[in-house]
Design an enzyme around this catalytic site. Structure first.
Site, mmCIF file in Angstrom:
data_model
loop_
_atom_site.group_PDB
_atom_site.id
_atom_site.type_symbol
_atom_site.label_atom_id
_atom_site.label_comp_id
_atom_site.label_asym_id
_atom_site.label_seq_id
_atom_site.Cartn_x
_atom_site.Cartn_y
_atom_site.Cartn_z
ATOM 1 N N SER A 443 0.829 -1.193 0.000
ATOM 2 C CA SER A 443 0.000 0.000 0.000
ATOM 3 C C SER A 443 0.873 1.256 0.000
ATOM 4 C CB SER A 443 -0.956 -0.044 1.205
ATOM 5 O OG SER A 443 -1.893 1.000 1.163
ATOM 6 N N ASP A 495 -8.917 -4.249 -6.401
ATOM 7 C CA ASP A 495 -8.326 -3.378 -5.389
ATOM 8 C C ASP A 495 -8.360 -1.922 -5.846
ATOM 9 O OD1 ASP A 495 -6.823 -2.108 -3.491
ATOM 10 O OD2 ASP A 495 -5.110 -3.464 -3.620
#
Length: 672
Positions: A443, A495
């Protein structure tokens, strides 16, 4: 539709938002009215006590007042069901009904106060009657308090400034005076957002970095929301419609061309090797999150395994590791990576705005020095994420266009200074000089790892980086192409983070405006259908994603309703769904790092990714495949590191089994 204007100011609620609140209040009021009527009819003979006449009058007047309120709420609910999001004409009487409804609160408050006073005087009547009246007084005040809270929630601090534009179209805003007023509105919006962010993040300190991050985040939010007049329910309806439209388009597409690669193809061998590396190094990226992720992944046994490390005193081996603020983290890091104390060079959980936790370890299995940067875990990290302006990356390379995400660039620069100035990397390579440098992260940590690898490449030419679910809006196209040779990114399913950038958010806003403007169903039906679709699935053709019976060519023409959702005409906004967006100099188009491996789930599965038997395929993907935000239940769950680790376990084991089985004939299938 645009927010309602009441009392001369705009509110963050539309006239078609009152169906569900009205239904809830109607049910409560009807049940309350029935209960009071039953109480009165069954016990009116017991009201001949001292003070009984007052209580009898109280119940009768309350029933009459409730009947008036029920009729008013029913009218509000029925009117709110009319029209569409962009056609508020059938709801033009809503403001008058709301004024009546609000006016009825005054006699309710007075009567509830009188009831409380009478009961407090100690009326000597049947206890059942007194308890019933106490209950009605309590319910009255609960409803009044809930109404006050609702008014606070839908209060718009900029409502007084926005009111003149809520009823005016974009053409009204072409004059010089209007332009000045809108600039003032944007400045006020930035100030409001900064105040909100400071209140939300009141516990994270007041240093210079934090103040800069507050200003950057406030400016981002005010810029993104300043040119539209949407209420939160409009956005929810738009997202529901986009998901259905997206699935409808995918179902109507022709089957994709399937390309089978022979077992010996270099592309497949490269993919298998990189998947194995990703599978290995993801353990380090997960370890950087420390004990919270470990206990989340092991809810039954995690606390028992690492609990001793939290309580026992520091050992000699523990002191060999440099770092700060380790607390309970070290035990979870050891369990996640399978390494020993002596394999760690430095572990830091120091966490501030633009300063990320990281660890440095010796990985003897892969003969590498691993630097793992933690992803988003705190409000400080969120502020780093949201500092989305672009700045020039100070790095030694031949690339001319070196723009990068400011917040992530600052965070990578902090880790770089710690690694070089504190001699952490020098210490690691003095122990294992033949090892190569590998930088990983998930991330936010993945984005910082990519930037850090680029900064270190001049000193360590063999550096490799594995970025797991990195943000799309990281750096320029030129840096994206430059990083192809030493960075691999891994993305799971839908995602949202690898598709998230300011440019893509602007595109999402434009798509929401178009799909909302082209739908001729009332909002409450859109939300009900959307909720059912998200929870249980269904056929997207059954839901309204376009004008009923409309020609596809009509969808390329701007609608008046679409323009009505703008507070001003923005040069970056185009009514054509295919036209590119003009980007702001402060927020230019940014791209993801390196080559991208995309893991996609095969076959049907649970709506929220709760199926542990899911199977995945892997393929190399182009960055253009992540140029739009996809809506769906898994857009958030696919970003979770534990879900990504399970997907990697599945795809690596499935591909290994496929290669070992001669009957398969091919080792992998890619979709072109």
């Amino acid at each position: 539709m645009p927010g309602m204007v009441l009392f001369g100011r705009r509110w963050a609620i539309a006239s078609d938002d009152l169906v569900f609140p009205g239904f809830f209040e109607l049910v409560v009021r009807v049940l309350w009215w029935i209960g009071i009527l039953t109480l009165y009819l069954m016990h009116r003979g017991k009201l001949d006590c001292a003070g009984g006449a007052l209580l009898s009058s109280y119940l009768i007047v309350l029933m009459i007042l409730l009947a008036v309120v029920i009729c008013t709420v029913s009218a509000i609910m029925c009117v709110s069901m009319r029209g569409t999001i962009c056609n508020p004409g059938p709801r033009k009487s809503m403001s008058k009904l709301l004024y009546i409804r609000l006016a009825l609160f005054f006699p309710e408050m007075v009567w509830a106060s009188l009831g409380a006073a009478w009961v407090a005087d100690g009326v000597q009547c049947d206890r059942t009657v007194v308890n019933g009246i106490i209950a009605t007084v309590v319910v009255s005040w609960i409803i009044i308090a809930a109404t006050v809270v609702s008014i606070i929630i839908v209060f718009d601090p900029l409502g007084g400034k926005m009111a003149p534009y809520s009823s005016a179209g974009p053409s009204h805003l072409d004059s010089h005076d209007s332009s000045q007023l809108l600039n003032g509105l944007k400045t006020a919006a930035t100030s409001v957002w900064e105040t909100r962010i400071k209140l939300l993040c009141c516990c994270i300190g007041k240093d210079d970095h934090t103040r800069v991050a507050f200003s950057s985040t406030a400016e981002l939010f005010s810029t993104y929301f300043s040119d539209t007049d949407l209420v939160p329910s409009d956005i929810a309806a738009g997202l529901a419609l986009l998901h259905q439209q997206q699935d409808n388009i995918r179902n109507n597409q022709e089957p994709a061309q399937v390309v089978c690669h022979a077992p010996g193809s270099s592309q497949e061998a490269d993919l298998d090797a990189e998947l194995e590396n990703c599978h290995h190094y993801m353990q380090f990226a997960a370890a950087a999150y420390g004990w919270p992720l470990y206990i989340y992944r092991n809810p039954l046994t995690g606390l028992c395994r690492i609990g001793g490390d939290c309580c026992r005193s520091r050992t000699t081996d523990y002191d060999l590791v440099g770092g700060d603020q380790l607390n309970c983290h070290f035990g979870s890091i050891l369990h996640t990576t399978g390494l020993q104390y002596r394999d760690f060079i430095h572990v830091s959980f120091h966490d501030k705005v633009y300063e990320l936790p990281f660890l440095v370890a010796l990985d003897h299995r892969k003969e590498s020095v691993v630097v793992a940067v933690r992803g988003t875990m705190s409000l400080q990290d969120v502020l780093t994420d949201l500092s989305a302006e672009s700045e020039v990356l100070d790095v030694e390379c031949e690339v001319q266009d070196r723009l990068a995400h400011k917040g992530i660039s600052q965070a990578a620069r902090y880790v770089y200074r710690r690694l070089i100035n504190d001699g952490i990397l020098s210490q690691a390579f003095s122990i294992a000089p033949e090892y190569r440098l590998v930088i990983v992260g998930h991330s936010l940590g993945g984005g910082a790892a990519a930037l850090l690898a680029t900064m270190l490449r001049a000193a360590y030419p063999q550096v490799r980086c594995y970025a797991f679910s990195p943000p799309r809006g990281l750096w320029s196209k030129a840096l994206h192409e430059y990083s192809q040779s030493f960075i691999v990114s891994l993305v799971l399913g839908k995602d949202v983070i690898p598709r998230l950038s300011v440019t893509n958010l602007e595109d999402l806003k434009r798509r929401i405006l178009r799909v909302v403007a082209h739908c001729n169903k009332p909002k409450y039906k859109i939300l009900l259908h959307g909720l059912w679709y998200e929870l249980f699935g269904g056929n997207p053709n059954n839901f309204p994603t376009e004008l009923d019976g409309g020609d596809q060519e009509v969808l390329t023409q701007p609608l008046l309703g679409e323009q009505s959702l703008l507070t001003r005409w923005s040069p970056a906004y185009s009514f054509s769904s295919d036209s590119p967006l003009d980007s702001s100099p402060k927020y230019p188009p940014l791209y993801p790092p390196g080559r991208i491996i995309h893991l996609q789930e095969e076959g049907a599965s649970g709506r929220f990714g709760c199926c542990s038997a899911a199977h995945y395929s892997a393929k190399w993907s182009h960055e253009a495949e992540f140029s739009k935000i996809l809506i769906g239940p898994k857009m958030l769950t696919d970003h979770m590191p534990d879900i990504l680790m399970r997907a990697l376990d599945s795809v690596v084991s499935d591909r290994a089994a496929c290669v070992s089985c001669p009957a398969q004939g091919v080792s992998g299938v890619d979709v072109a």
